[in-house]
Motif scaffolding. Structure first.
Motif, mmCIF file in Angstrom:
data_model
loop_
_atom_site.group_PDB
_atom_site.id
_atom_site.type_symbol
_atom_site.label_atom_id
_atom_site.label_comp_id
_atom_site.label_asym_id
_atom_site.label_seq_id
_atom_site.Cartn_x
_atom_site.Cartn_y
_atom_site.Cartn_z
ATOM 1 N N ALA A 132 -0.198 5.079 39.163
ATOM 2 C CA ALA A 132 0.885 5.457 38.245
ATOM 3 C C ALA A 132 1.828 4.308 37.930
ATOM 4 O O ALA A 132 3.014 4.510 37.676
ATOM 5 C CB ALA A 132 1.670 6.652 38.765
ATOM 6 N N GLY A 133 1.315 3.088 37.954
ATOM 7 C CA GLY A 133 2.130 1.933 37.581
ATOM 8 C C GLY A 133 2.427 1.931 36.085
ATOM 9 O O GLY A 133 1.764 2.615 35.306
ATOM 10 N N CYS A 134 3.437 1.127 35.691
ATOM 11 C CA CYS A 134 3.835 1.085 34.279
ATOM 12 C C CYS A 134 2.960 0.128 33.477
ATOM 13 O O CYS A 134 3.142 -0.047 32.288
ATOM 14 C CB CYS A 134 5.295 0.675 34.159
ATOM 15 S SG CYS A 134 5.559 -1.079 34.508
ATOM 16 N N ASN A 135 2.048 -0.545 34.146
ATOM 17 C CA ASN A 135 1.083 -1.494 33.588
ATOM 18 C C ASN A 135 1.558 -2.935 33.628
ATOM 19 O O ASN A 135 0.786 -3.844 33.317
ATOM 20 C CB ASN A 135 0.638 -1.146 32.162
ATOM 21 C CG ASN A 135 -0.774 -1.609 31.883
ATOM 22 O OD1 ASN A 135 -1.588 -1.669 32.812
ATOM 23 N ND2 ASN A 135 -1.071 -1.962 30.656
ATOM 24 N N ALA A 136 2.796 -3.185 34.009
ATOM 25 C CA ALA A 136 3.251 -4.576 34.105
ATOM 26 C C ALA A 136 2.682 -5.222 35.368
ATOM 27 O O ALA A 136 2.195 -6.352 35.328
ATOM 28 C CB ALA A 136 4.771 -4.635 34.096
ATOM 29 N N CYS A 137 2.749 -4.510 36.488
ATOM 30 C CA CYS A 137 2.150 -5.059 37.720
ATOM 31 C C CYS A 137 0.653 -5.288 37.506
ATOM 32 O O CYS A 137 0.107 -6.307 37.935
ATOM 33 C CB CYS A 137 2.356 -4.093 38.888
ATOM 34 S SG CYS A 137 3.978 -4.232 39.657
ATOM 35 N N GLU A 138 0.009 -4.346 36.852
ATOM 36 C CA GLU A 138 -1.430 -4.447 36.627
ATOM 37 C C GLU A 138 -1.740 -5.645 35.714
ATOM 38 O O GLU A 138 -2.681 -6.399 35.954
ATOM 39 C CB GLU A 138 -1.954 -3.144 35.996
ATOM 40 C CG GLU A 138 -1.873 -1.926 36.889
ATOM 41 C CD GLU A 138 -0.499 -1.268 36.937
ATOM 42 O OE1 GLU A 138 0.467 -1.837 36.394
ATOM 43 O OE2 GLU A 138 -0.384 -0.185 37.535
ATOM 44 N N GLY A 199 4.372 -4.897 44.110
ATOM 45 C CA GLY A 199 5.452 -4.381 43.269
ATOM 46 C C GLY A 199 6.388 -3.441 44.013
ATOM 47 O O GLY A 199 6.021 -2.780 44.988
ATOM 48 N N SER A 200 7.599 -3.420 43.513
ATOM 49 C CA SER A 200 8.656 -2.592 44.100
ATOM 50 C C SER A 200 8.254 -1.117 44.175
ATOM 51 O O SER A 200 8.543 -0.431 45.154
ATOM 52 C CB SER A 200 9.907 -2.776 43.222
ATOM 53 O OG SER A 200 10.808 -1.756 43.381
ATOM 54 N N CYS A 201 7.566 -0.627 43.146
ATOM 55 C CA CYS A 201 7.156 0.788 43.133
ATOM 56 C C CYS A 201 6.281 1.111 44.330
ATOM 57 O O CYS A 201 6.480 2.121 45.006
ATOM 58 C CB CYS A 201 6.362 1.103 41.859
ATOM 59 S SG CYS A 201 7.362 1.342 40.406
ATOM 60 N N THR A 202 5.299 0.277 44.582
ATOM 61 C CA THR A 202 4.338 0.560 45.649
ATOM 62 C C THR A 202 4.983 0.393 47.025
ATOM 63 O O THR A 202 4.654 1.114 47.966
ATOM 64 C CB THR A 202 3.120 -0.382 45.543
ATOM 65 O OG1 THR A 202 2.709 -0.416 44.190
ATOM 66 C CG2 THR A 202 1.986 0.087 46.415
ATOM 67 N N GLY A 230 8.538 -7.536 43.741
ATOM 68 C CA GLY A 230 8.807 -7.930 42.358
ATOM 69 C C GLY A 230 8.645 -6.732 41.448
ATOM 70 O O GLY A 230 8.130 -5.690 41.859
ATOM 71 N N CYS A 231 9.105 -6.889 40.225
ATOM 72 C CA CYS A 231 8.991 -5.779 39.267
ATOM 73 C C CYS A 231 8.800 -6.346 37.868
ATOM 74 O O CYS A 231 9.716 -6.331 37.083
ATOM 75 C CB CYS A 231 10.232 -4.887 39.332
ATOM 76 S SG CYS A 231 10.153 -3.444 38.242
ATOM 77 N N PRO A 232 7.595 -6.827 37.562
ATOM 78 C CA PRO A 232 6.443 -6.976 38.440
ATOM 79 C C PRO A 232 6.501 -8.314 39.176
ATOM 80 O O PRO A 232 7.233 -9.229 38.747
ATOM 81 C CB PRO A 232 5.271 -6.985 37.441
ATOM 82 C CG PRO A 232 5.865 -7.678 36.233
ATOM 83 C CD PRO A 232 7.301 -7.241 36.164
ATOM 84 N N PRO A 233 5.723 -8.483 40.246
ATOM 85 C CA PRO A 233 5.612 -9.819 40.841
ATOM 86 C C PRO A 233 4.999 -10.791 39.833
ATOM 87 O O PRO A 233 4.069 -10.435 39.105
ATOM 88 C CB PRO A 233 4.657 -9.611 42.024
ATOM 89 C CG PRO A 233 4.671 -8.141 42.286
ATOM 90 C CD PRO A 233 4.931 -7.482 40.957
HETATM 91 S S1 SF4 Z 1 7.118 -2.371 40.211
HETATM 92 FE FE1 SF4 Z 1 8.053 -2.544 38.185
HETATM 93 S S2 SF4 Z 1 6.470 -3.526 36.944
HETATM 94 FE FE2 SF4 Z 1 5.445 -2.740 38.795
HETATM 95 S S3 SF4 Z 1 4.685 -0.694 38.225
HETATM 96 FE FE3 SF4 Z 1 6.745 -0.438 39.119
HETATM 97 S S4 SF4 Z 1 8.151 -0.415 37.356
HETATM 98 FE FE4 SF4 Z 1 6.202 -1.313 36.664
#
Ligand code: SF4
Ligand code: SF4
Length: 247
Positions: A132-138, A199-202, A230-233
């Motif tokens: 469920a990432g926002c796609n930036a980390c990916e 990433g911060s989310c995970t 990071g957000c994203p790293p």
């Molecule tokens: S850590 Fe930031 S960039 Fe990565 S999935 Fe979460 S919101 Fe998106």
């Protein structure tokens, strides 16, 4: 064909020489935070109150990089009197408590799992799970396959099946809907397997922290070996982490 060869010759080699040569990121990049411990209490309190991630511990004067989204608000509010961000992208850690920082990040290679280095040092296959990432980390993991980073030259590849993988790389806040898929992917990966939180989310739930729809962090579900904040790293943060932890 001659035109192709001519074009190749004119362009030269686009691949970074990192880690043999250092890489300089743009001035606007925010890497490792540095804390001024002599900051006055009112400045620290103002930063802590303004932080959207509740990442600042005002009494300990530390930042939790697992929560921080590197928005720069604390640096702006304190005008550099409490927090400044350096361009140091080497911010990944092997122990979660090392994410609580005043700016000194322990040497990642020294904390790496030695059996992983022995097993995967020459060949590491990873399965990416976007939970469920926002796609930036990916996207910033994906970019490691491009000519500038050329991750494959280090023997590291992302593969399509967990059965072909030595570990999983997880992004996103692990929504309720993705939890089962993530755990099944982990189970399908042969042992010994590495778990990387990107990433911060995970790591903590990121901007979604506290929602009943997401997890409190990957380490509440699985044993995590490597935390990349990071957000994203930045891709260089990912690359530095993978090389220092596994090579
Ligand atoms: S850590 Fe930031 S960039 Fe990565 S999935 Fe979460 S919101 Fe998106
Ligand atoms: S940069 Fe990090 S610690 Fe500073 S305000 Fe933003 S989220 Fe909080």
């Amino acid at each position: 064909m001659l035109n192709v060869l001519k074009n190749r010759f004119e362009q030269g080699c686009k691949t970074s020489q990192y880690p043999k040569e250092s890489v300089q990121l743009l001035p606007r990049y925010r890497g490792c935070p540095t804390i001024k411990t002599d900051a006055t209490d009112d400045v620290v309190a103002a930063c802590a109150a303004a932080c959207p991630q509740e990442a600042i511990n005002a009494s300990a004067k530390t930042i939790d990089m697992g929560r921080c989204v590197f928005c720069g608000t604390c640096e702006r509010i304190s005008k550099g009197r409490f927090v400044t961000f350096t361009q140091d992208f080497a911010i990944a850690v092997a122990e979660k408590e090392h994410l609580q920082t005043q700016g000194q990040i322990p040497d990642l290679a020294a904390h790496a799992r030695q059996h992983f280095k022995k097993l995967f040092g020459r060949s590491l296959q990873l399965r990416q799970v976007s939970a469920a990432g926002c796609n930036a980390c990916e996207a910033d993991l994906n970019v490691l396959a491009t000519p500038f980073f050329d991750l494959a030259r280090f023997g590291i590849n992302f593969v399509a099946s967990p059965r072909h993988a030595d570990g999983i790389v997880v992004t996103g806040p692990i929504s309720r809907n993705m939890k089962t898929a993530l755990l099944q992917t982990y189970e399908a990966t042969p042992q010994p397997r590495a778990v990387v939180a990107v990433g911060s989310c995970t790591i903590t739930g990121g901007p979604f922290r506290g929602s009943p729809e997401v997890s409190e962090g990957l380490d509440s579900l699985l044993p995590v070996d490597l935390f990349i904040p990071g957000c994203p790293p930045h891709p260089m943060t990912n690359l530095h982490a993978l090389l220092n932890f596994f090579k």
